[in-house]
Design a protein around this motif. Structure first.
Motif, mmCIF file in Angstrom:
data_model
loop_
_atom_site.group_PDB
_atom_site.id
_atom_site.type_symbol
_atom_site.label_atom_id
_atom_site.label_comp_id
_atom_site.label_asym_id
_atom_site.label_seq_id
_atom_site.Cartn_x
_atom_site.Cartn_y
_atom_site.Cartn_z
ATOM 1 N N TRP A 1 -1.699 17.123 5.239
ATOM 2 C CA TRP A 1 -2.877 16.113 4.009
ATOM 3 C C TRP A 1 -2.898 15.139 4.115
ATOM 4 C CZ3 TRP A 1 -5.913 18.640 0.745
ATOM 5 C CH2 TRP A 1 -5.720 19.722 0.062
ATOM 6 N N SER A 2 -1.944 14.201 4.328
ATOM 7 C CA SER A 2 -2.704 12.999 5.216
ATOM 8 C C SER A 2 -3.688 12.509 6.479
ATOM 9 C CB SER A 2 -1.080 12.182 5.723
ATOM 10 O OG SER A 2 -0.536 13.079 6.449
ATOM 11 N N ARG A 3 -3.641 14.481 6.489
ATOM 12 C CA ARG A 3 -4.790 14.056 7.779
ATOM 13 C C ARG A 3 -6.096 14.592 7.465
ATOM 14 N NH1 ARG A 3 -2.402 16.993 11.711
ATOM 15 N NH2 ARG A 3 -2.755 19.056 10.318
ATOM 16 N N ALA A 4 -5.988 15.483 6.358
ATOM 17 C CA ALA A 4 -6.941 16.145 5.545
ATOM 18 C C ALA A 4 -7.978 14.714 4.709
ATOM 19 C CB ALA A 4 -6.850 17.508 4.566
ATOM 20 N N ALA A 5 -6.772 14.167 3.430
ATOM 21 C CA ALA A 5 -7.996 13.129 2.908
ATOM 22 C C ALA A 5 -6.963 11.883 3.237
ATOM 23 C CB ALA A 5 -7.690 13.914 1.620
ATOM 24 N N PRO A 6 -6.678 11.360 4.325
ATOM 25 C CA PRO A 6 -5.868 9.808 4.304
ATOM 26 C C PRO A 6 -5.550 9.250 3.065
ATOM 27 C CG PRO A 6 -7.318 9.465 5.592
ATOM 28 C CD PRO A 6 -7.424 11.600 5.381
ATOM 29 N N ASP A 7 -7.289 8.552 2.516
ATOM 30 C CA ASP A 7 -7.167 7.656 1.074
ATOM 31 C C ASP A 7 -6.161 7.957 0.610
ATOM 32 O OD1 ASP A 7 -8.879 9.212 1.381
ATOM 33 O OD2 ASP A 7 -9.916 8.273 0.365
ATOM 34 N N GLU A 8 -6.195 9.843 0.296
ATOM 35 C CA GLU A 8 -5.639 10.282 -1.589
ATOM 36 C C GLU A 8 -3.906 10.456 -1.177
ATOM 37 O OE1 GLU A 8 -8.344 13.030 -2.911
ATOM 38 O OE2 GLU A 8 -9.696 12.105 -2.384
ATOM 39 N N TYR A 9 -3.474 11.504 0.509
ATOM 40 C CA TYR A 9 -1.856 11.947 0.324
ATOM 41 C C TYR A 9 -1.927 11.305 1.913
ATOM 42 C CZ TYR A 9 -4.918 14.537 -2.196
ATOM 43 O OH TYR A 9 -5.635 15.189 -3.745
ATOM 44 N N GLY A 10 -0.530 10.159 1.043
ATOM 45 C CA GLY A 10 0.113 9.346 2.208
ATOM 46 C C GLY A 10 1.524 10.350 2.306
ATOM 47 N N PHE A 11 2.435 10.133 3.404
ATOM 48 C CA PHE A 11 3.359 11.008 4.312
ATOM 49 C C PHE A 11 4.119 10.353 3.401
ATOM 50 C CE2 PHE A 11 7.594 10.381 6.797
ATOM 51 C CZ PHE A 11 7.416 11.418 7.125
ATOM 52 N N TYR A 12 5.027 9.780 2.457
ATOM 53 C CA TYR A 12 5.484 9.304 1.386
ATOM 54 C C TYR A 12 5.606 10.351 0.590
ATOM 55 C CZ TYR A 12 7.710 6.014 4.704
ATOM 56 O OH TYR A 12 8.805 6.018 5.676
ATOM 57 N N ALA A 13 4.831 9.846 -1.055
ATOM 58 C CA ALA A 13 4.085 10.664 -1.547
ATOM 59 C C ALA A 13 5.423 10.575 -2.485
ATOM 60 C CB ALA A 13 3.610 11.650 -1.072
ATOM 61 N N ASN A 14 5.524 9.663 -2.102
ATOM 62 C CA ASN A 14 6.523 9.090 -3.655
ATOM 63 C C ASN A 14 6.126 9.574 -4.919
ATOM 64 O OD1 ASN A 14 9.240 9.201 -1.652
ATOM 65 N ND2 ASN A 14 9.148 7.232 -1.835
ATOM 66 N N VAL A 15 6.735 9.876 -6.624
ATOM 67 C CA VAL A 15 5.757 10.158 -7.762
ATOM 68 C C VAL A 15 6.487 8.566 -7.940
ATOM 69 C CG1 VAL A 15 6.203 11.212 -9.620
ATOM 70 C CG2 VAL A 15 6.561 12.570 -7.995
ATOM 71 N N ASN A 16 5.221 7.575 -8.439
ATOM 72 C CA ASN A 16 4.851 6.759 -9.041
ATOM 73 C C ASN A 16 4.010 6.747 -9.739
ATOM 74 O OD1 ASN A 16 4.549 3.892 -8.738
ATOM 75 N ND2 ASN A 16 4.854 3.479 -6.718
ATOM 76 N N PRO A 17 4.310 7.135 -10.972
ATOM 77 C CA PRO A 17 3.053 6.823 -12.102
ATOM 78 C C PRO A 17 2.157 5.155 -12.216
ATOM 79 C CG PRO A 17 5.514 6.025 -12.976
ATOM 80 C CD PRO A 17 5.382 5.993 -11.851
ATOM 81 N N ALA A 18 2.980 4.432 -11.236
ATOM 82 C CA ALA A 18 2.086 3.276 -11.485
ATOM 83 C C ALA A 18 0.958 2.420 -10.516
ATOM 84 C CB ALA A 18 3.363 1.639 -11.327
ATOM 85 N N VAL A 19 0.655 3.971 -9.503
ATOM 86 C CA VAL A 19 0.889 3.562 -8.135
ATOM 87 C C VAL A 19 -0.989 5.313 -9.105
ATOM 88 C CG1 VAL A 19 -0.491 4.729 -6.032
ATOM 89 C CG2 VAL A 19 1.414 3.023 -6.460
ATOM 90 N N PRO A 20 -2.009 4.935 -9.453
ATOM 91 C CA PRO A 20 -3.373 6.268 -9.737
ATOM 92 C C PRO A 20 -3.282 6.593 -7.954
ATOM 93 C CG PRO A 20 -4.084 3.866 -9.626
ATOM 94 C CD PRO A 20 -2.475 3.711 -9.403
ATOM 95 N N HIS A 21 -3.944 8.208 -8.379
ATOM 96 C CA HIS A 21 -4.813 9.066 -7.007
ATOM 97 C C HIS A 21 -5.749 8.078 -6.778
ATOM 98 C CE1 HIS A 21 -7.338 12.240 -5.603
ATOM 99 N NE2 HIS A 21 -5.894 12.904 -5.490
ATOM 100 N N PRO A 22 -6.487 8.024 -6.188
ATOM 101 C CA PRO A 22 -8.345 7.995 -6.895
ATOM 102 C C PRO A 22 -9.123 8.578 -7.552
ATOM 103 C CG PRO A 22 -7.409 8.229 -3.735
ATOM 104 C CD PRO A 22 -6.687 8.497 -4.861
ATOM 105 N N ARG A 23 -8.541 9.789 -7.768
ATOM 106 C CA ARG A 23 -10.012 10.389 -9.123
ATOM 107 C C ARG A 23 -8.695 10.297 -10.375
ATOM 108 N NH1 ARG A 23 -10.416 15.673 -5.687
ATOM 109 N NH2 ARG A 23 -9.528 15.118 -4.703
ATOM 110 N N TRP A 24 -8.127 10.463 -10.585
ATOM 111 C CA TRP A 24 -6.897 9.865 -11.521
ATOM 112 C C TRP A 24 -5.760 9.552 -12.096
ATOM 113 C CZ3 TRP A 24 -7.756 14.942 -9.173
ATOM 114 C CH2 TRP A 24 -6.108 15.126 -8.053
#
Length: 326
Positions: free
Chosen positions: A264-287
């Motif tokens: 997913w970090s290869r498919a959409a690097p601006d949306e899905y990073g390597f760490y992907a820790n659940v963080n309510p303070a960091v929005p997904h680019p679309r929600w």
């Protein structure tokens, strides 16, 4: 990824039940029965060969499960109903809709199955899945699972800590990361017949994340042998990360010196990073990620940092900018 994070089924939740800790022998006997029956019958439990239609949640054998107290890694929240947990899934190898994995699950043949463990290890091995099951005492873990799309479940996994497997193969001093590779069978798996992603599906963890006691290799769900749509016969469960990190149907585990590139970090690097820790303070680019919809509930609830596991895992990221290292 779907753009509607609120799309969830509206079934009523069942009351929570006592969890149990079935013995390894009971699980192996049930798994053997599951496999043997599937091979012997032309219909019914035919999970290891292709057939039309869905693999039903009723087809997994029930295990004897004496009541047990909650363990140190368990959440006390009500468990997601089994019928929902096995029919509302993201498993793109079997299709992109939530009901595709259950409907197409019979395309995934889980026997024979081997897992290769290689790379920066002193004892590389390729092991049959049934032998792997016999190596470790199986444990119950009741984990929260938070999807990056904004929905969540509570999953009663059955399996063993990944750390136990890694200690067995003895990482070298060069090992820094663990790369996981999923099944690649475009001839049979309908999702892999489309250019949805760059197959096979690949995920990764830092070695200290992989060795954390919460990081879990699941082989069963809710006291039953893991169904294909849930990632049979072996999947990862990393409860403080978004669900796409918990790769399904693993065929290879490779220890590496450098950070692996993930699907997913290869498919959409601006949306899905390597760490992907659940963080309510960091929005997904679309929600927003500030709230979530628990499957079986109507109202949204607040999302917790690290999905509620901050006390156990926040120390792994001390000094890191968690907004930057998404």
């Amino acid at each position: 990824m779907p753009t509607d994070p609120d799309a969830v089924p509206h079934e009523k939740p069942r009351p929570d039940e006592d969890r149990s800790n079935p013995s390894r022998r009971q699980f192996l006997r049930s798994a053997a029965l599951f496999t043997g029956t599937a091979l012997a019958l032309g219909g019914g439990l035919e999970l290891l060969t292709r057939r039309p239609g869905a693999v039903s949640s009723e087809e997994a054998p029930e295990l004897a499960r004496p009541a047990r107290p909650l363990g140190p890694y368990d959440t006390s929240e009500p468990v997601t109903p089994y019928a929902q947990a096995t029919t509302y899934n993201n498993f793109y190898e079997l299709g992109v809709s939530k009901d595709d994995p259950a409907r197409n699950a019979s395309a995934l043949r889980v026997r024979p199955w081997t897992v290769e463990i290689d790379g920066e290890v002193q004892k590389p091995v390729t092991v049959d899945i049934d032998q792997l099951q016999s190596w470790f005492p199986l444990e119950d873990r009741i984990y929260r699972m938070r999807c990056v799309e904004g929905w969540s479940m509570v999953m009663p996994w059955l399996g063993f800590p990944l750390a136990a497997l890694l200690r067995r193969v003895q990482p070298t001093g060069e090992a820094r990361f663990v790369k996981f590779t999923a099944v690649n069978d475009p001839q049979d798996l309908p999702g892999q017949q489309e250019a949805i992603l760059d197959w096979p599906y690949v995920e990764g963890l830092r070695l200290d994340e992989a060795m954390h006691p919460l990081t879990f290799m699941a082989m069963g769900l809710d006291g039953k042998v893991l169904l294909p749509q849930s990632g049979a016969p072996l999947r990862l469960a990393v409860p403080w990360k978004y669900g796409f990190k918990s790769i399904k149907s693993i065929v290879r585990i490779t220890l590496t010196a450098s950070q692996p590139e993930t699907t997913w970090s290869r498919a959409a690097p601006d949306e899905y990073g390597f760490y992907a820790n659940v963080n309510p303070a960091v929005p997904h680019p679309r929600w927003s990620q500030a709230t979530e919809r628990r499957i079986g509930e109507l109202r949204r609830r607040d999302t917790l940092p690290f999905n509620g596991y901050a006390e156990q895992v926040a120390g792994l990221y001390r000094g890191m900018d968690l907004r930057r290292f998404y």
